[in-house]
Design a protein around this motif. Structure first.
Motif, PDB file in Angstrom:
ATOM      1  N   UNK A  34       0.926  -1.186  -0.049  1.00  0.00           N
ATOM      2  CA  UNK A  34      -0.052   0.029  -0.120  1.00  0.00           C
ATOM      3  C   UNK A  34       1.100   1.207  -0.055  1.00  0.00           C
ATOM      4  N   UNK A  35       1.973   1.139  -0.156  1.00  0.00           N
ATOM      5  CA  UNK A  35       3.226   2.280  -0.302  1.00  0.00           C
ATOM      6  C   UNK A  35       3.607   2.366  -1.428  1.00  0.00           C
ATOM      7  N   UNK A  36       3.709   3.946  -1.909  1.00  0.00           N
ATOM      8  CA  UNK A  36       4.575   4.129  -3.108  1.00  0.00           C
ATOM      9  C   UNK A  36       5.853   3.689  -3.103  1.00  0.00           C
ATOM     10  N   UNK A  37       6.517   3.810  -4.196  1.00  0.00           N
ATOM     11  CA  UNK A  37       8.125   3.593  -4.013  1.00  0.00           C
ATOM     12  C   UNK A  37       8.827   4.282  -3.535  1.00  0.00           C
ATOM     13  N   UNK A  38       8.299   5.659  -3.002  1.00  0.00           N
ATOM     14  CA  UNK A  38       9.272   6.552  -2.414  1.00  0.00           C
ATOM     15  C   UNK A  38       8.859   6.541  -0.755  1.00  0.00           C
ATOM     16  N   UNK A  39       8.091   5.681  -0.438  1.00  0.00           N
ATOM     17  CA  UNK A  39       7.724   5.761   1.065  1.00  0.00           C
ATOM     18  C   UNK A  39       8.261   4.403   1.817  1.00  0.00           C
ATOM     19  N   UNK A  40       8.471   4.551   2.919  1.00  0.00           N
ATOM     20  CA  UNK A  40       8.637   3.410   3.859  1.00  0.00           C
ATOM     21  C   UNK A  40       7.930   3.465   5.348  1.00  0.00           C
ATOM     22  N   UNK A  41       8.183   2.425   5.983  1.00  0.00           N
ATOM     23  CA  UNK A  41       7.467   2.451   7.378  1.00  0.00           C
ATOM     24  C   UNK A  41       8.349   2.010   8.518  1.00  0.00           C
ATOM     25  N   UNK A  42       8.550   2.721   9.683  1.00  0.00           N
ATOM     26  CA  UNK A  42       9.202   2.497  10.839  1.00  0.00           C
ATOM     27  C   UNK A  42       8.291   1.771  11.651  1.00  0.00           C
ATOM     28  N   UNK A  43       8.421   0.542  12.212  1.00  0.00           N
ATOM     29  CA  UNK A  43       7.809  -0.168  13.118  1.00  0.00           C
ATOM     30  C   UNK A  43       8.450   0.022  14.624  1.00  0.00           C
ATOM     31  N   UNK A  44       7.950   0.282  15.465  1.00  0.00           N
ATOM     32  CA  UNK A  44       8.718   0.591  17.054  1.00  0.00           C
ATOM     33  C   UNK A  44       8.421  -0.748  17.646  1.00  0.00           C
TER      34      UNK A  44
ATOM     35  N   UNK B 165      11.406   6.624   1.985  1.00  0.00           N
ATOM     36  CA  UNK B 165      12.202   5.485   1.942  1.00  0.00           C
ATOM     37  C   UNK B 165      13.718   5.818   1.822  1.00  0.00           C
ATOM     38  N   UNK B 166      14.659   5.190   2.450  1.00  0.00           N
ATOM     39  CA  UNK B 166      15.965   5.288   1.963  1.00  0.00           C
ATOM     40  C   UNK B 166      16.526   4.063   1.250  1.00  0.00           C
ATOM     41  N   UNK B 167      16.484   2.766   2.135  1.00  0.00           N
ATOM     42  CA  UNK B 167      16.861   1.445   1.510  1.00  0.00           C
ATOM     43  C   UNK B 167      15.705   0.517   1.693  1.00  0.00           C
ATOM     44  N   UNK B 168      15.315   0.360   2.932  1.00  0.00           N
ATOM     45  CA  UNK B 168      14.300  -0.663   3.085  1.00  0.00           C
ATOM     46  C   UNK B 168      12.870  -0.197   3.033  1.00  0.00           C
ATOM     47  N   UNK B 169      11.905  -0.792   2.730  1.00  0.00           N
ATOM     48  CA  UNK B 169      10.519  -0.117   2.711  1.00  0.00           C
ATOM     49  C   UNK B 169       9.906  -0.524   4.133  1.00  0.00           C
ATOM     50  N   UNK B 170      10.451  -1.551   5.036  1.00  0.00           N
ATOM     51  CA  UNK B 170       9.995  -1.882   6.470  1.00  0.00           C
ATOM     52  C   UNK B 170      11.110  -1.843   7.349  1.00  0.00           C
ATOM     53  N   UNK B 171      11.063  -0.887   8.215  1.00  0.00           N
ATOM     54  CA  UNK B 171      12.402  -0.984   9.227  1.00  0.00           C
ATOM     55  C   UNK B 171      12.009  -1.058  10.565  1.00  0.00           C
TER      56      UNK B 171
END
Length: 345
Positions: free
Chosen positions: A260-270, A337-343
């Protein structure tokens, strides 16, 4: 004397199948509302969609899924009245991601031998799942496969159709950095990762372990049915602008969230914000060699469904979800997004 050759002698009892349909008829029809036309037993199900004329631009959504090798645990424990809930959940939660309201559901059950009492329990679970999702059980098929499946084996497939107004379709296109990720708790592994679970805990993947305590643990936690989030989410999207949603199924966090994310976005999970689900706590304790990447690529790890909203909507969204009994956790944030989509941080 030569044996009389018949379909029944080949392993398919059509009379038993007809009797089974008669027995489940009343239970199936308990899911029917005024939009269902006709009754069980015809060649097709009929659903009145004239209500769609009230939509500006109605969109139909469809989904199909199964429950994987979780059926093997259901068979080993002889617990068959919840696996049907799993079947409906895996399909209904998928179309819910787009904002779709489930309308009707169909099932397919293949078995080595039709055992009426067991099949009735399976269908009773499907009926319960349909009621929880607000969908009608419009029809189904039960097929005996003698010679290709053992008499005690069965497998399930499900199919759902839902609807959403085109302007209300949720596709993730409005998600931007700074948006908040809310996680709704799962009941356990839901219907994913059971090939690994069987490898870890079952002897040869097909036999229950000898340890009674472990057997009790698996029975209590592994077979809990998949949560159906339909009523909670339909209530939510009436009150809050939801930008994106994710059903955490096969592939876990790493595969499902990027969808559900565009190629320019990522998510940081705590990590510290994730709930401690008893099943996954036990898996991590018993098998410390399983990497975090493997765990979060295979299982939902206690979060079955994700909602992405703007920061100012967090309070209202949490209230709306808790009104419907959900356990809600603010688990992450959307970033560039830097490198990974899910951090995981």
């Amino acid at each position: 004397m030569q044996e009389e050759i018949s379909y029944k002698s080949a392993g398919v009892d059509t009379e038993a199948g007809q009797e089974f349909v008669k027995k489940i008829k009343q239970n199936v029809e308990s899911t029917h509302g005024p939009r269902v036309l006709g009754g069980l037993g015809g060649f097709s199900g009929a659903f009145d969609v004239s209500f769609l004329k009230n939509y500006k631009n109605p969109i139909l959504l469809s989904g199909t899924d199964g429950v994987g090798t979780k059926v093997e645990l259901a068979r080993l424990f002889n617990i068959h009245d919840t696996i049907g809930i799993d079947l409906v959940a895996m399909c209904a939660n998928d179309i819910l991601v787009s904002g779709g309201e489930p309308l009707f559901f169909l099932d397919y059950i293949a078995c080595g031998k039709l055992i009426p009492e067991r099949m009735e329990r399976i269908v009773a679970g499907i009926v319960k799942g349909c009621k929880l999702s607000g969908s009608a059980l419009l029809g189904g098929e039960t097929a005996e496969h003698p010679g290709t499946m053992d008499p005690d084996e069965y497998d399930l497939g499900g199919f759902v159709v839902g609807a959403v107004e085109k302007d209300d379709l949720i596709d993730g296109s409005k998600i931007k950095p700074g948006d908040i990720v809310l996680g709704l708790e799962s009941s356990g592994p839901h219907s994913n990762g059971f090939s690994l679970i069987r490898k870890l805990y079952l002897e040869g993947g097909r036999k229950l372990p000898a340890d009674p305590e472990l057997v009790g643990f698996l029975k209590e936690f592994a077979l809990r049915p998949t949560r159906i989030y339909v009523q909670s989410i339909l209530n939510l999207i009436k009150k809050v602008d939801v930008k994106g949603m994710v059903h955490i199924t096969g592939g876990g966090f790493y595969e499902n969230i990027p969808r559900v994310l565009s190629d320019s976005l990522a998510v940081e999970i705590q990590r510290e914000k994730l709930p401690e689900n008893p099943f996954f706590v036990r898996v991590q304790k018993d098998f410390p060699s399983l990497s975090e990447k493997e765990l979060y690529s295979t299982f939902n790890m206690g979060i079955g469904y994700i909602v992405i909203i703007s920061p100012e909507s967090v309070a209202d969204a949490t209230t709306a979800l808790e009104e419907k009994g959900e356990l809600v956790h603010k688990i992450g944030v959307i970033t560039s997004k830097n490198k990974e989509s899910v951090l995981f941080v």
